[in-house]
Design a protein around this motif. Structure first.
Motif, short mmCIF file in Angstrom:
data_model
loop_
_atom_site.label_atom_id
_atom_site.label_comp_id
_atom_site.label_asym_id
_atom_site.label_seq_id
_atom_site.Cartn_x
_atom_site.Cartn_y
_atom_site.Cartn_z
N GLN A 232 -10.08 -4.98 -4.59
CA GLN A 232 -10.31 -3.74 -5.30
C GLN A 232 -11.16 -3.93 -6.56
N LYS B 197 16.46 -0.61 0.14
CA LYS B 197 17.37 -1.59 -0.45
C LYS B 197 18.37 -0.92 -1.38
N LEU C 77 -5.22 -7.50 -1.68
CA LEU C 77 -5.77 -6.14 -1.80
C LEU C 77 -6.27 -5.87 -3.21
N ARG D 136 4.66 1.82 0.77
CA ARG D 136 5.53 0.92 1.54
C ARG D 136 6.52 0.23 0.62
N ARG D 137 6.02 -0.21 -0.52
CA ARG D 137 6.92 -0.90 -1.45
C ARG D 137 7.97 0.07 -1.96
N GLU E 159 14.29 -4.16 7.85
CA GLU E 159 13.60 -3.08 7.14
C GLU E 159 13.47 -1.82 8.00
N MET F 259 0.16 0.70 0.70
CA MET F 259 0.96 -0.46 0.32
C MET F 259 1.95 -0.10 -0.77
N LEU G 259 -4.42 0.52 -0.24
CA LEU G 259 -3.70 0.18 -1.45
C LEU G 259 -2.58 1.19 -1.71
N ASN H 15 10.49 0.47 0.72
CA ASN H 15 11.28 -0.74 0.81
C ASN H 15 12.36 -0.78 -0.27
N TYR I 7 14.31 1.17 -10.46
CA TYR I 7 13.21 1.09 -11.42
C TYR I 7 11.88 0.92 -10.69
N GLN I 8 11.88 0.07 -9.69
CA GLN I 8 10.65 -0.13 -8.92
C GLN I 8 10.22 1.15 -8.20
N LEU J 78 15.76 -6.26 -15.15
CA LEU J 78 14.78 -5.24 -15.51
C LEU J 78 13.67 -5.83 -16.36
N ARG K 145 9.15 -10.70 1.62
CA ARG K 145 8.70 -10.33 0.28
C ARG K 145 7.48 -11.16 -0.14
N ILE L 248 11.16 -7.43 -14.08
CA ILE L 248 10.30 -6.46 -13.39
C ILE L 248 9.29 -5.86 -14.36
N GLN M 246 8.55 3.23 -10.73
CA GLN M 246 7.21 2.67 -11.00
C GLN M 246 6.21 3.03 -9.91
#
Lengths: 129, 903
Positions: free
Chosen positions: A128, B48, A124, B40-41, B784, B37, B34, B44, B83-84, A91, A114, A94, B87
């Motif tokens: 931006q 998982k 990207l 998508r994350r 995926e 994306m 953006l 993903n 956690y992701q 954690l 990944r 991240i 976020q």
């Protein structure tokens, strides 16, 4: 889009060499460092879109290297890789801005997906700004 | 990181804050990109996280051993991905989901401490004298040395002088220069269970330990203890160095012969001997054994006993009971010339004595072996094998008085320890008996017979069947016959008829489950069932699989079970004999067994059992309920579900509200009488589409094209003919629930909405009273790929709804979906297959959303259900066929589908 430049940082020489070879076969440009100091030195000289960083290394550990990397301007995306998975460290990584956290033994396709995502994200974000 | 997040948030704010201002298209396009994306994350990480939960569930339910490193690494993965997810959602929503971090933090605080086992004895002294130890020192001195010290104190039995290198010293050693971490890392990176890999790992770990440095303070403490010991003995000091593990008394963990003992070691080599004994922890046998017994690596803390070497004239082992029959009233002594190691090694014949337990311990039986060799201490160091002379070879190594004395000691020790013991002893040159070590004796369980499921001979079962049919046949009538043994065995208990999944709530321990179809949702209570009876169902169904895994007897194809069996009625289900008997038939139940999980009762299994309630249960089911909120998330799965729902809503709202001509919702040009709207998230159109409508050929979304083919392949023939009751049922529901009445619903609800990108598609649709969503990601990245299908509602009463939903579940299961049912909501997931296979399944899902929508109205009669089942199956067979390439192995890494792991 061109080839992505990736830096692998791991103190296990055998592991990192075979990983580098397999990623090269998948179209990445790979450089290798065996410890944190070496990685930071390479990062000062070359531009990388992505870094695959072993969490546990002698000397400077992966999280410390990550902190250093993220201090720089326009830092590359970092994927943490570990053989010793711990929730707290994961954690922390991240929260410090790692793109993802993967566990050894890592599936080579997963890692390369990944890395592609990380590099595309970076592209990207740059557009931006 | 915060800075980056801020950037993304600002980027999104910039877009949504200025709907039609002078932002050029390029900028908007990037903003969409953006955002997609980020989405998508999130998807993903979502994927998982769900896979990780599934994997943990199947490990918990399965019968394969697993280690603590599995639990730790899966938890780390899960926490990182959840956690992701949070976020990403927080970013997508511009920071409106902060509350989720608190919920997440609470769960982390609950789970994390369970993953860290308390390390016992870390603060103790590094070395303890044996005379200072009693049984309370098991945590610092290990079980063996603690009992040796204890017995010496309490029972006036001679033991060698010596000391113990404690668990504190062990921990210092393992922490010194991160030896432990290095070991963990090697173990975790090690993949595969192949034996050659295990030996390789074992050898690497042992070399690591041998090459490691023992911390100076430990060396100093050991040297001081040696000096002290030297003063107590005459002549040069030699030591026996023995392992003494903490937690060796765990259930079934006898550890016999797995760890090392080194004999006749000179003090100068003691540090190496210490390392060698510690390295013995990573011997291949010991590692395999720990793994299968569910012992965590850190559960085995190696203390090391250093005892003065007894140069034995003779020695051996006493069993205080016959290990094959503990009721037998005999003490068994095996003795040899020289060191007792010869008995343990089994290299030579031994003298065998059977001695009465009661004083004066008469020798009842005596078999003097032809002993050819003996172990003796070498003058310098180590031991050797000496040939025995002819006369010594045939002479008894102990006399009857010594046998009686050994028996007396054995009885004392057994009485003191409270159980049968395995005792190693020696007799020194002065004729004194010295106790070297003792440990609980492994004895065969009292009911050892027929305890092996596979080995249970068929003939035995046959006999039992005959008995039931014969003498007891008259008493226990055969009520019903079945066609298929789905899981072997015999079970008895009161009947519980389950008509729908919600009925599982009422299911009590030990009942016989009776169902119409072998639906997967029933598996949640299967482990508590005495047996399972299904009217329909196949051996390969999920329920049958789980029944076999839990060893719950299951009999399928039992016509009339639902109507002929009544709740509470006691029956015996003979799955092997394909019969259901009235009452409890003891003759059949004899020899029946239920094996617990191989890991049951072990610390690793308990740890997993403690954390899973905070991880796997999904309690947030209804996105419209007021409890669908962060504060009500009680598991990581709840958080995942919540975030996924909100993220899809965020994406939808953004696309809908944003006046971006290229991307705002467009109507699909179709010739079916329904409205289909499309939101392009990123690259879902092949060209820029500027008008308000879009044609099918402009759609570049792979999953949407497949889904659409399924939707339109078989023309819809209008609503099925409703029987009178069905129509009344619909009307009745409509009067009660205004949300179901057309016209009252919001304008969005009436439409079918696609959100698409090239590799992504989600379809939210409401057909009449039915609400369904399909979400899918399909690309070249096989691991995926997924399809999630959710289906809910219907206007008819519960019974009809359930029938319809069970029919859909059955069809999806046959297509390889993992399906779960909760009340009238169905969730199904299919994943990790190549594009062609994914597209094939999407077509079937498309077909099902169109053609099952009003089936519940006709679901009252069995004949109708059967009619529609056949029609749907033949439609699927004819129109869609088998997928182009059915991969032989299925999804690569994931094992069995989870019964709960749905989005």
């Amino acid at each position: 889009m061109g080839k992505f430049n990736i830096l692998l940082v791991d103190d296990e020489a055998e592991f990192v060499e075979s990983l580098a070879e397999r990623l090269r076969l998948r179209g990445f440009d790979i450089a290798v460092a065996s410890d944190g100091a070496g990685a930071l030195a390479l990062l000062r000289e070359h531009r990388f879109q992505g870094v695959v960083l072993d969490v546990m290394m002698p000397g400077m550990d992966g999280l410390a290297v990550l902190r250093e990397i993220k201090k720089g301007d326009d830092p590359p995306e970092v994927i943490l890789l570990t053989g010793h998975a711990r929730t707290e460290a994961a954690l922390e990584g991240i929260q410090q801005g790692a793109f993802d956290y993967l566990i050894k033994p890592v599936d080579i396709d997963e890692l390369s997906f990944r890395l592609q995502d990380a590099c595309e994200k970076r592209a990207l974000m740059l557009q931006q700004q | 990181m915060l800075r980056i997040l801020r950037n993304i948030i600002d980027a999104f704010k910039g877009v949504s804050g200025l709907p039609e201002a002078a932002q050029d298209d390029e900028e908007l396009r990037r903003a969409f990109k953006l955002r997609y994306m980020q989405f998508r994350r999130l998807l993903n990480a979502n994927d998982k996280a769900l896979k990780t939960i599934s994997e943990m569930e199947s490990v918990q339910a399965g019968n394969k051993p697993f280690g603590m490193s599995f639990i730790r690494s899966r938890c780390a993965l899960l926490f990182v991905n959840v956690y992701q997810i949070i976020q990403h959602l927080d970013t997508l929503s511009g920071g409106r989901h902060q509350a989720l971090y608190d919920t997440f933090g609470r769960l982390q605080e609950t789970i994390s401490p369970l993953l860290e086992s308390a390390v016992p004895g870390e603060d103790a002294e590094l070395v303890l004298d044996l005379t200072a130890i009693d049984r309370r020192h098991a945590e610092v001195a290990g079980v063996k040395m603690a009992s040796l010290g204890d017995i010496a104190r309490q029972l006036d039995i001679a033991v060698p002088a010596g000391f113990v290198i404690t668990s504190a010293a062990y921990h210092r050693f393992m922490q010194h220069r991160r030896l432990q971490e290095e070991i963990h890392q090697r173990i975790q990176s090690h993949d595969g269970e192949a034996l050659d890999r295990l030996y390789e790992l074992s050898s690497v770990l042992q070399q690591l330990v041998m090459a490691a440095e023992v911390p100076p303070e430990v060396v100093a403490a050991i040297e001081a203890a040696v000096d002290k010991l030297r003063k107590q003995v005459d002549g040069p000091l030699a030591l026996a160095v023995r392992s003494s593990g903490v937690n060796e008394d765990l259930p079934g963990a006898s550890f016999a012969g797995q760890y090392r003992s080194l004999l006749n070691v000179r003090p100068g080599h003691l540090i190496d001997a210490f390392k060698e004994v510690v390295a013995g922890k990573f011997g291949a046998t010991a590692m395999t054994y720990r793994f299968h017994r569910g012992l965590r690596d850190e559960d085995i803390v190696m203390c090391v006993g250093c005892l003065q070497m007894v140069d034995a004239v003779c020695g051996g082992v006493v069993y205080t009971r016959n290990p094959l029959d503990i009721r037998e009233d005999t003490i068994i002594i095996n003795a040899v010339w020289g060191l007792p190691k010869m008995v343990v090694d089994g290299r030579s014949a031994v003298d065998h004595f059977e001695v009465a337990r009661q004083a004066p311990h008469r020798v009842r039986e005596r078999r003097i072996g032809a002993k050819t060799v003996a172990y003796r201490c070498l003058a310098e160091e180590g031991i050797c094998r000496n040939e025995l002379l002819e006369d010594q070879s045939h002479a008894p190594s102990i006399d009857d008085d010594q046998a009686a004395a050994l028996a007396r000691m054995a009885v004392d020790i057994e009485n003191y320890c409270g159980g049968p013991q395995d005792i190693e002893w020696a007799i020194d040159s002065d004729g004194h008996i010295v106790l070297l070590q003792c440990r609980p004796l492994s004895v065969a369980p009292a009911e050892a017979q027929a305890s092996d499921a596979d080995a249970a001979p068929v003939s035995e079962a046959e006999v039992a069947h005959d008995a039931a049919a014969g003498e007891e046949g008259a008493v226990h009538a055969v009520l019903l016959h079945g066609q298929v043994t789905a899981a072997r065995g015999v079970g008895a208990g009161p009947v519980r008829v389950l008509k729908r999944e919600a009925d599982t709530m009422r299911f009590a321990d030990g009942e016989v489950m009776v169902v119409q179809q072998s639906l997967p949702g029933y598996a949640v209570v299967l482990h508590r069932a005495a047996a399972v009876v299904a009217e329909h169902g196949s051996v390969s169904s999920h329920l049958a699989n789980v029944a076999r895994e839990y060893q719950v007897p299951a009999l399928f194809g039992v016509e009339g079970a639902m109507s002929r069996l009544a709740d509470g009625q006691t029956v015996t289900v003979d799955a092997d004999g394909l019969k259901i008997h009235d009452g409890k038939v003891d003759a059949l139940l004899r020899g029946r067994l239920r094996a617990p999980h191989v890991m049951a009762g072990t610390p690793v299994f308990d740890t997993l059992a403690q954390i899973m309630p905070h991880i796997a249960p999904l309690t947030l089911l209804d996105p419209d309920a007021p409890t669908f909120a962060p504060a009500h998330c009680t598991s990581l799965h709840d958080i995942i579900r919540y975030c996924h729902e909100k993220a899809v809503q965020e994406m939808f709202a953004f696309g809908r509200d944003n006046a971006f001509p290229m991307r705002s919702s467009k109507q699909l040009v179709v010739d079916v009488p329904m409205q289909w709207w499309i939101l392009n998230l990123d690259d879902g159109f092949s060209d820029e589409v500027t008008g308000p409508k879009v044609r099918l050929e402009n759609i570049a979304s792979i999953p949407m094209q497949a889904l659409w083919q399924g939707i339109t392949k078989v023309p819809w023939q209008g609503p099925p003919p409703i029987d009178g009751k069905g129509f009344m049922s619909v009307m009745f529901q409509a009067t009660r629930n205004t949300a179901l009445v057309p016209g009252v619903r919001s304008s969005y609800a009436q439409r079918n909405y696609f959100m698409i990108a090239k590799n992504y598609c989600s379809l939210m649709s409401r057909f009449g009273f039915h609400f369904s969503t399909v979400e899918s990601y399909v690309s070249e990245r096989v691991p995926e790929n997924y399809i999630i299908f959710r289906f809910k509602g219907g206007a008819a009463d519960d019974f009809r709804k359930m029938r319809r939903i069970q029919l859909i579940a059955e069809i999806l299961e046959e297509q390889g979906f993992a399906v779960s049912l909760t009340e009238d909501a169905l969730r199904a997931r299919f994943e990790d297959f190549p594009m062609e296979v994914m597209c094939h399944r999407l077509q079937i899902v498309g077909y099902l959303t169109m053609h099952t929508r009003q089936l519940d109205m006709v679901m009252s009669r069995n004949a109708m259900v059967e009619h529609y089942r056949q029609r749907i199956k033949s439609d699927i067979e004819e129109r869609f066929g088998r997928p182009p390439e059915q991969p032989a192995a299925g999804p690569q890494q994931r094992s069995s589908p989870s019964i709960q792991g749905q989005a």
